[in-house]
Design a protein around this motif. Structure first.
Motif, PDB file in Angstrom:
ATOM      1  N   VAL A 238     -13.234  15.088  -5.286  1.00 31.37           N
ATOM      2  CA  VAL A 238     -11.818  14.542  -5.900  1.00 31.37           C
ATOM      3  C   VAL A 238     -11.488  15.606  -5.920  1.00 31.37           C
ATOM      4  O   VAL A 238     -10.075  15.022  -5.341  1.00 31.37           O
ATOM      5  N   THR A 239     -11.957  17.208  -5.538  1.00 35.25           N
ATOM      6  CA  THR A 239     -10.776  17.982  -5.463  1.00 35.25           C
ATOM      7  C   THR A 239     -10.008  17.518  -3.903  1.00 35.25           C
ATOM      8  O   THR A 239      -8.864  18.018  -4.061  1.00 35.25           O
ATOM      9  N   THR A 240     -10.842  17.194  -3.289  1.00 39.85           N
ATOM     10  CA  THR A 240      -9.809  17.252  -1.369  1.00 39.85           C
ATOM     11  C   THR A 240      -8.589  16.136  -2.298  1.00 39.85           C
ATOM     12  O   THR A 240      -8.036  16.160  -1.265  1.00 39.85           O
ATOM     13  N   LEU A 241      -9.513  14.766  -2.725  1.00 37.48           N
ATOM     14  CA  LEU A 241      -8.207  14.357  -2.980  1.00 37.48           C
ATOM     15  C   LEU A 241      -6.973  14.405  -3.732  1.00 37.48           C
ATOM     16  O   LEU A 241      -5.757  14.300  -2.924  1.00 37.48           O
ATOM     17  N   LEU A 242      -7.194  15.370  -4.067  1.00 38.84           N
ATOM     18  CA  LEU A 242      -5.813  15.769  -5.446  1.00 38.84           C
ATOM     19  C   LEU A 242      -5.050  17.001  -4.186  1.00 38.84           C
ATOM     20  O   LEU A 242      -3.862  17.000  -4.351  1.00 38.84           O
ATOM     21  N   GLU A 243      -6.082  17.509  -3.218  1.00 38.50           N
ATOM     22  CA  GLU A 243      -5.425  18.672  -2.444  1.00 38.50           C
ATOM     23  C   GLU A 243      -4.422  17.677  -1.846  1.00 38.50           C
ATOM     24  O   GLU A 243      -3.548  18.558  -0.739  1.00 38.50           O
ATOM     25  N   ALA A 244      -4.968  16.863  -0.651  1.00 39.50           N
ATOM     26  CA  ALA A 244      -4.024  16.159   0.013  1.00 39.50           C
ATOM     27  C   ALA A 244      -2.941  15.515  -0.589  1.00 39.50           C
ATOM     28  O   ALA A 244      -2.343  14.908   0.446  1.00 39.50           O
ATOM     29  N   SER A 245      -2.826  15.162  -2.646  1.00 39.55           N
ATOM     30  CA  SER A 245      -2.145  14.251  -2.177  1.00 39.55           C
ATOM     31  C   SER A 245      -0.987  15.071  -2.839  1.00 39.55           C
ATOM     32  O   SER A 245       0.255  14.306  -3.010  1.00 39.55           O
TER      33      SER A 245
ATOM     34  N   ALA B  42       9.504   3.287 -20.567  1.00 39.68           N
ATOM     35  CA  ALA B  42       8.992   2.297 -20.400  1.00 39.68           C
ATOM     36  C   ALA B  42       7.717   3.132 -18.977  1.00 39.68           C
ATOM     37  O   ALA B  42       8.058   3.659 -18.267  1.00 39.68           O
ATOM     38  N   TYR B  43       7.311   1.948 -18.633  1.00 38.19           N
ATOM     39  CA  TYR B  43       6.370   1.817 -17.646  1.00 38.19           C
ATOM     40  C   TYR B  43       7.141   1.686 -16.230  1.00 38.19           C
ATOM     41  O   TYR B  43       7.089   0.032 -16.722  1.00 38.19           O
ATOM     42  N   ASP B  44       6.825   1.817 -15.307  1.00 37.76           N
ATOM     43  CA  ASP B  44       7.760   1.658 -14.447  1.00 37.76           C
ATOM     44  C   ASP B  44       6.548   1.302 -12.758  1.00 37.76           C
ATOM     45  O   ASP B  44       6.076   2.631 -12.704  1.00 37.76           O
ATOM     46  N   PRO B  45       6.374   0.422 -12.671  1.00 36.90           N
ATOM     47  CA  PRO B  45       5.056   0.404 -12.189  1.00 36.90           C
ATOM     48  C   PRO B  45       5.317   0.868 -10.595  1.00 36.90           C
ATOM     49  O   PRO B  45       4.256   1.594  -9.703  1.00 36.90           O
ATOM     50  N   ASP B  46       7.260   0.841  -9.954  1.00 34.58           N
ATOM     51  CA  ASP B  46       7.526   1.568  -9.034  1.00 34.58           C
ATOM     52  C   ASP B  46       6.923   3.011  -8.771  1.00 34.58           C
ATOM     53  O   ASP B  46       6.430   3.389  -7.871  1.00 34.58           O
ATOM     54  N   PHE B  47       7.683   4.038  -9.881  1.00 33.57           N
ATOM     55  CA  PHE B  47       7.595   4.987 -10.474  1.00 33.57           C
ATOM     56  C   PHE B  47       5.963   5.516 -10.104  1.00 33.57           C
ATOM     57  O   PHE B  47       6.130   6.190  -9.777  1.00 33.57           O
ATOM     58  N   ALA B  48       5.339   4.619  -9.981  1.00 32.10           N
ATOM     59  CA  ALA B  48       3.736   4.804 -11.127  1.00 32.10           C
ATOM     60  C   ALA B  48       2.674   4.361  -9.935  1.00 32.10           C
ATOM     61  O   ALA B  48       1.637   5.271  -9.157  1.00 32.10           O
ATOM     62  N   ALA B  49       3.441   4.191  -8.544  1.00 38.39           N
ATOM     63  CA  ALA B  49       2.652   3.296  -7.437  1.00 38.39           C
ATOM     64  C   ALA B  49       2.491   4.664  -6.713  1.00 38.39           C
ATOM     65  O   ALA B  49       0.619   4.803  -6.516  1.00 38.39           O
ATOM     66  N   PRO B  50       2.738   5.833  -6.619  1.00 33.52           N
ATOM     67  CA  PRO B  50       2.380   7.235  -5.549  1.00 33.52           C
ATOM     68  C   PRO B  50       0.810   7.777  -6.857  1.00 33.52           C
ATOM     69  O   PRO B  50       0.114   7.983  -5.369  1.00 33.52           O
ATOM     70  N   LEU B  51       1.068   8.245  -7.339  1.00 29.01           N
ATOM     71  CA  LEU B  51       0.197   8.426  -8.309  1.00 29.01           C
ATOM     72  C   LEU B  51      -1.231   7.635  -8.322  1.00 29.01           C
ATOM     73  O   LEU B  51      -1.972   8.083  -7.694  1.00 29.01           O
ATOM     74  N   ARG B  52      -0.502   6.443  -9.090  1.00 26.33           N
ATOM     75  CA  ARG B  52      -2.071   5.502  -8.920  1.00 26.33           C
ATOM     76  C   ARG B  52      -2.683   5.281  -7.529  1.00 26.33           C
ATOM     77  O   ARG B  52      -4.264   5.233  -7.995  1.00 26.33           O
ATOM     78  N   ALA B  53      -2.099   5.523  -6.345  1.00 25.76           N
ATOM     79  CA  ALA B  53      -3.077   5.201  -5.650  1.00 25.76           C
ATOM     80  C   ALA B  53      -4.195   6.089  -4.954  1.00 25.76           C
ATOM     81  O   ALA B  53      -5.101   5.706  -4.592  1.00 25.76           O
ATOM     82  N   VAL B  54      -3.079   7.776  -5.102  1.00 19.98           N
ATOM     83  CA  VAL B  54      -4.301   8.816  -5.544  1.00 19.98           C
ATOM     84  C   VAL B  54      -5.771   8.270  -6.459  1.00 19.98           C
ATOM     85  O   VAL B  54      -6.626   8.284  -6.136  1.00 19.98           O
ATOM     86  N   LEU B  55      -5.557   8.150  -7.804  1.00 20.87           N
ATOM     87  CA  LEU B  55      -6.072   7.916  -8.590  1.00 20.87           C
ATOM     88  C   LEU B  55      -6.927   6.853  -8.617  1.00 20.87           C
ATOM     89  O   LEU B  55      -8.369   6.632  -8.132  1.00 20.87           O
ATOM     90  N   HIS B  56      -6.358   5.796  -7.430  1.00 20.77           N
ATOM     91  CA  HIS B  56      -7.469   4.612  -6.507  1.00 20.77           C
ATOM     92  C   HIS B  56      -8.254   5.324  -5.585  1.00 20.77           C
ATOM     93  O   HIS B  56     -10.027   4.488  -5.285  1.00 20.77           O
ATOM     94  N   SER B  57      -7.738   6.095  -5.288  1.00 17.22           N
ATOM     95  CA  SER B  57      -8.997   6.530  -4.282  1.00 17.22           C
ATOM     96  C   SER B  57      -9.742   7.180  -4.524  1.00 17.22           C
ATOM     97  O   SER B  57     -11.273   7.712  -4.161  1.00 17.22           O
ATOM     98  N   ILE B  58      -9.557   7.947  -6.097  1.00 16.85           N
ATOM     99  CA  ILE B  58     -10.282   8.860  -6.792  1.00 16.85           C
ATOM    100  C   ILE B  58     -11.683   7.537  -7.322  1.00 16.85           C
ATOM    101  O   ILE B  58     -12.950   7.960  -6.765  1.00 16.85           O
ATOM    102  N   PHE B  59     -11.849   6.618  -7.878  1.00 24.39           N
ATOM    103  CA  PHE B  59     -12.052   5.568  -8.213  1.00 24.39           C
ATOM    104  C   PHE B  59     -13.145   5.275  -6.735  1.00 24.39           C
ATOM    105  O   PHE B  59     -14.277   4.596  -7.179  1.00 24.39           O
ATOM    106  N   GLU B  60     -12.024   4.854  -5.513  1.00 29.49           N
ATOM    107  CA  GLU B  60     -13.522   5.072  -4.579  1.00 29.49           C
ATOM    108  C   GLU B  60     -14.338   5.281  -3.597  1.00 29.49           C
ATOM    109  O   GLU B  60     -15.301   5.228  -3.614  1.00 29.49           O
ATOM    110  N   THR B  61     -13.943   6.700  -4.370  1.00 27.51           N
ATOM    111  CA  THR B  61     -14.324   7.795  -3.682  1.00 27.51           C
ATOM    112  C   THR B  61     -15.673   7.961  -4.688  1.00 27.51           C
ATOM    113  O   THR B  61     -16.991   8.750  -4.055  1.00 27.51           O
TER     114      THR B  61
END
Length: 273
Positions: A186-193, A247-266
């Motif tokens: 997980v740390t490796t993914l955070l480093e790459a973010s 308000a929640y803006d899905p477009d603004f959140a998308a880059p961080l959400r992609a990292v979280l998705h990768s964390i779950f997959e990993t």
């Protein structure tokens, strides 16, 4: 499969991942007339975390979420009332002040021992019963299960931490709640973010991470505390009723959400090997 009560939702999956969402609740049952204001009582909510992680069920994860505000009772605190961070400012099992130190209750109306006991029985204990039930179910079919506890907090709260909090704050209780290999992946993914991050910094994991994270028994717990600016257009400076929550803006959140998705997959790949 979704199992719901008026305040507790359990979405059951079969993958070796349990996602805990303890602080997005905004309901304040029984507090009318006792609290200073509903907005103040909700200010420290982990805003929109349930939206940010709404991909979890699609990966087969089990998700446990409470609709009760942390102001009523914080299900991520030691039920005995012992501080998780001795010597540092924090809030308790039934908070009487906000993260910034503002009183939550009107004078003389703070919860007493009996009221706290009733809140534990009504909301704290069932939440943890759900976590235990789902962990036992998943361990019945997986040698390893990852428990991922989701959190967020405003980026600047001087009473709790100096300066600006890193965007990603991964906690494993100093390495005690999860296998070092999982933490490293997980740390490796955070480093790459390309975002700021820290491992076992100011937020090392709350009661959920520390209590359930038992690697020797096949349960590996991670807490992720996100600075709100990573996924929200967080205001700079103090917040008030005119600018918080945003308000929640899905477009603004998308880059961080992609990292979280990768964390779950990993985490899932690691747990299944």
């Amino acid at each position: 499969m979704v199992v719901t009560t008026p305040w507790l939702t359990v979405t059951r999956g079969d993958a070796p991942l349990l996602v805990s969402i303890p602080h997005t609740g905004t309901e304040l049952p029984g507090l009318d007339g006792q609290i200073v204001s509903p907005w103040l009582a909700r200010r420290d909510t982990d805003w929109w975390i349930e939206k940010l992680y709404d991909f979890a069920a699609g990966l087969g994860a089990t998700v446990v979420r409470t609709a009760i505000s942390r102001t009523v009772i914080d299900v991520n605190r030691d039920p005995s009332g012992v501080s998780l961070y001795p010597g540092q400012a924090t809030t308790g099992l039934c908070p009487t002040e906000t993260f910034d130190g503002d009183p939550l209750y009107r004078d003389g109306l703070q919860p007493g021992e009996g009221g706290i006991a009733r809140r534990r029985e009504t909301w704290f204990d069932p939440y943890h019963a759900a976590l235990r039930t789902e962990l036992e179910r998943l361990r019945g079919s997986h040698d390893r299960v990852v428990l991922y506890d989701c959190h967020s907090i405003r980026s600047v709260i001087p009473r709790l931490f100096p300066g600006e909090l890193p965007v990603f704050n991964l906690g494993t209780n100093g390495g005690a709640s999860a296998d070092p290999q999982l933490e490293a992946k997980v740390t490796t993914l955070l480093e790459a973010s390309d975002e700021s991050f820290v491992v076992n910094g100011r937020f090392r994991g709350g009661w959920i991470t520390r209590h359930y994270g038992t690697p020797e028994e096949g349960v590996h717990a991670l807490q992720m505390e996100l600075a709100c600016r990573g996924y929200l257009r967080e205001p700079v400076g103090p917040v008030d009723e005119t600018n918080w929550p945003v308000a929640y803006d899905p477009d603004f959140a998308a880059p961080l959400r992609a990292v979280l998705h990768s964390i779950f997959e990993t985490a899932l790949d690691w747990a299944r090997r």
